[in-house]
Design an enzyme around this catalytic site. Structure first.
Site, short mmCIF file in Angstrom:
data_model
loop_
_atom_site.label_atom_id
_atom_site.label_comp_id
_atom_site.label_asym_id
_atom_site.label_seq_id
_atom_site.Cartn_x
_atom_site.Cartn_y
_atom_site.Cartn_z
N LYS A 153 -53.63 87.06 -128.22
CA LYS A 153 -54.37 87.13 -130.02
C LYS A 153 -54.50 88.45 -131.10
CE LYS A 153 -57.67 83.50 -129.25
NZ LYS A 153 -56.83 82.32 -130.44
N TYR A 174 -55.27 86.59 -123.12
CA TYR A 174 -55.97 86.40 -124.21
C TYR A 174 -55.64 87.74 -125.57
CZ TYR A 174 -59.95 84.38 -127.02
OH TYR A 174 -60.29 83.72 -128.81
N SER A 196 -58.68 86.09 -133.19
CA SER A 196 -60.32 86.58 -132.37
C SER A 196 -60.79 87.74 -132.88
CB SER A 196 -59.96 86.28 -131.07
OG SER A 196 -60.56 87.00 -130.58
P1 NAD Z 1 -62.97 75.11 -127.69
O1 NAD Z 1 -62.82 74.84 -125.95
O2 NAD Z 1 -63.64 73.99 -128.62
O3 NAD Z 1 -61.36 73.90 -128.17
C1 NAD Z 1 -60.22 73.40 -128.25
C2 NAD Z 1 -59.25 72.69 -128.55
O4 NAD Z 1 -58.54 73.04 -127.99
C3 NAD Z 1 -60.28 72.03 -127.37
O5 NAD Z 1 -60.43 70.68 -127.73
C4 NAD Z 1 -59.11 71.69 -126.43
O6 NAD Z 1 -59.00 70.43 -126.02
C5 NAD Z 1 -57.89 72.42 -126.88
N1 NAD Z 1 -56.60 72.78 -126.38
C6 NAD Z 1 -56.64 72.83 -125.31
N2 NAD Z 1 -55.30 73.13 -124.90
C7 NAD Z 1 -54.55 72.53 -125.69
C8 NAD Z 1 -53.03 72.24 -126.16
N3 NAD Z 1 -52.42 73.29 -124.94
N4 NAD Z 1 -52.76 71.49 -126.90
C9 NAD Z 1 -53.16 70.94 -127.83
N5 NAD Z 1 -54.99 71.17 -128.05
C10 NAD Z 1 -55.11 71.76 -126.32
O7 NAD Z 1 -62.50 76.21 -127.84
P2 NAD Z 1 -63.07 76.83 -129.44
O8 NAD Z 1 -64.03 77.67 -129.23
O9 NAD Z 1 -63.60 75.51 -130.63
O10 NAD Z 1 -61.61 77.61 -129.97
C11 NAD Z 1 -60.57 77.32 -130.46
C12 NAD Z 1 -59.74 78.43 -130.66
O11 NAD Z 1 -60.71 79.67 -131.54
C13 NAD Z 1 -59.21 78.83 -129.56
O12 NAD Z 1 -57.58 79.89 -129.98
C14 NAD Z 1 -59.72 80.74 -129.40
O13 NAD Z 1 -59.34 81.53 -128.35
C15 NAD Z 1 -60.28 80.60 -130.11
N6 NAD Z 1 -61.65 81.86 -130.12
C16 NAD Z 1 -62.91 81.17 -130.38
C17 NAD Z 1 -63.96 81.51 -130.59
C18 NAD Z 1 -65.09 81.43 -129.72
O14 NAD Z 1 -66.56 82.33 -129.69
N7 NAD Z 1 -65.12 79.99 -129.81
C19 NAD Z 1 -63.74 83.43 -130.92
C20 NAD Z 1 -62.67 83.62 -131.42
C21 NAD Z 1 -61.62 83.01 -131.57
#
Ligand code: NAD
Length: 258
Positions: free
Chosen positions: A157, A153, A140
């Site tokens: 990260k 978090y 992130s």
């Molecule tokens: P999201 O909530 O849309 O998707 C996350 C998915 O992870 C969900 O389908 C959930 O069921 C699954 N999940 C949660 N716990 C789990 C576990 N223990 N085992 C397996 N699956 C599990 O979120 P997103 O925004 O797509 O995030 C995905 C990744 O991207 C994360 O690591 C998040 O930290 C990172 N991220 C997101 C953003 C953002 O702005 N959305 C920014 C930087 C980083």
């Protein structure tokens, strides 16, 4: 466009948001894709929409047995993994003084233990298959900067950068590369949920959270998109040498520049 024909990719957290977009992009590029998620039914539905060479896996990335079984099933049904995207993640918004130890441990388990368990399983298959591989950890912008109310978090990260560098060093002899994608804010369910939570913690409106917190330091006030991250994941998956390893790529509209 990268051609991933003949490659096998496993993406965690792939039933939603960023993981789903990456899995879809890999399938579109010709890869066989294992869509792994704790939400098993959603993972299977997502896999079905990606064509006959995709499978859905019930995998809680914090559960060693489920990770091992998911990788074994992938090898049996699709072949050994060439590409891992360790992406599963959640967010918990809380000041440190109010954060429970249980929530701290849950966050580190999903982001850190999950990255370790899936990396170990992927590296074992990659080394046995002898054709190298690409490991992508979902970091992130918070791998490089800190924000209030996100202690576990931000800590996790940041930790992924260290893990990727060790994978890069240990994996090089076997052609295994490791890199971290560091997105800015992308409007997935993970982010939609935290807009009202942050508004409450900070005592400001939801519009102000978006404008003055989430996008304040970007160069253009814009959200990063699923396509931006999927394109980056495609590029890293297809990159063919150890020249690009142990790195983190910030894809954040200039929120942070490193
Ligand atoms: P999201 O909530 O849309 O998707 C996350 C998915 O992870 C969900 O389908 C959930 O069921 C699954 N999940 C949660 N716990 C789990 C576990 N223990 N085992 C397996 N699956 C599990 O979120 P997103 O925004 O797509 O995030 C995905 C990744 O991207 C994360 O690591 C998040 O930290 C990172 N991220 C997101 C953003 C953002 O702005 N959305 C920014 C930087 C980083």
């Amino acid at each position: 466009m990268q051609d991933l024909s003949g490659k096998v990719a496993l993406v965690t957290g792939a039933a939603s948001g960023i993981g789903r977009a990456i899995a879809q992009a890999y399938a579109d590029a010709g890869a066989k894709v294992a869509v792994a998620d704790i939400a098993a039914d959603k993972a299977r539905d997502a896999a079905r929409s990606m064509g006959p060479d995709a499978i859905g896996l019930a995998m809680d990335v914090t559960d060693e047995d489920q990770v091992e079984e998911g990788f074994a099933q992938t090898a049996r049904e699709l072949g050994p993994v060439d590409i891992l995207v360790s992406n599963a993640g959640i967010q918990i918004i809380s000041p440190i003084v109010d954060l429970s130890y249980a929530d701290w441990k849950r966050m580190l388990a999903i982001h850190m233990d999950g990255a370790f368990l899936t990396t170990r399983a992927a590296m074992r298959q990659m080394i046995a298959a002898g054709r190298g591989g690409s490991i992508i950890l979902m970091g992130s912008a918070h791998s490089h900067v800190a924000s209030k109310f996100k202690a576990p978090y931000v800590a996790a990260k940041h930790g992924l950068l260290g893990l990727a560098r060790v994978i890069a060093k240990e994996g090089a002899a076997n052609g295994i590369r490791a890199n971290v994608i560091c997105p800015g804010f992308v409007r997935t369910p993970l982010v939609e949920k935290q807009i009202p939570e942050q508004a409450k913690e900070l005592g400001i409106s939801e519009e102000a959270v978006i404008r003055d917190v989430m996008l304040k330091d970007t160069v253009d006030g814009e959200f990063t998109t699923l396509e931006d991250i999927a394109d980056t994941a495609l590029f890293l998956a297809g990159f063919g040498s150890n020249a690009l390893t142990g790195q983190s790529l910030l894809v954040s509209h200039g929120w942070h520049m490193a």
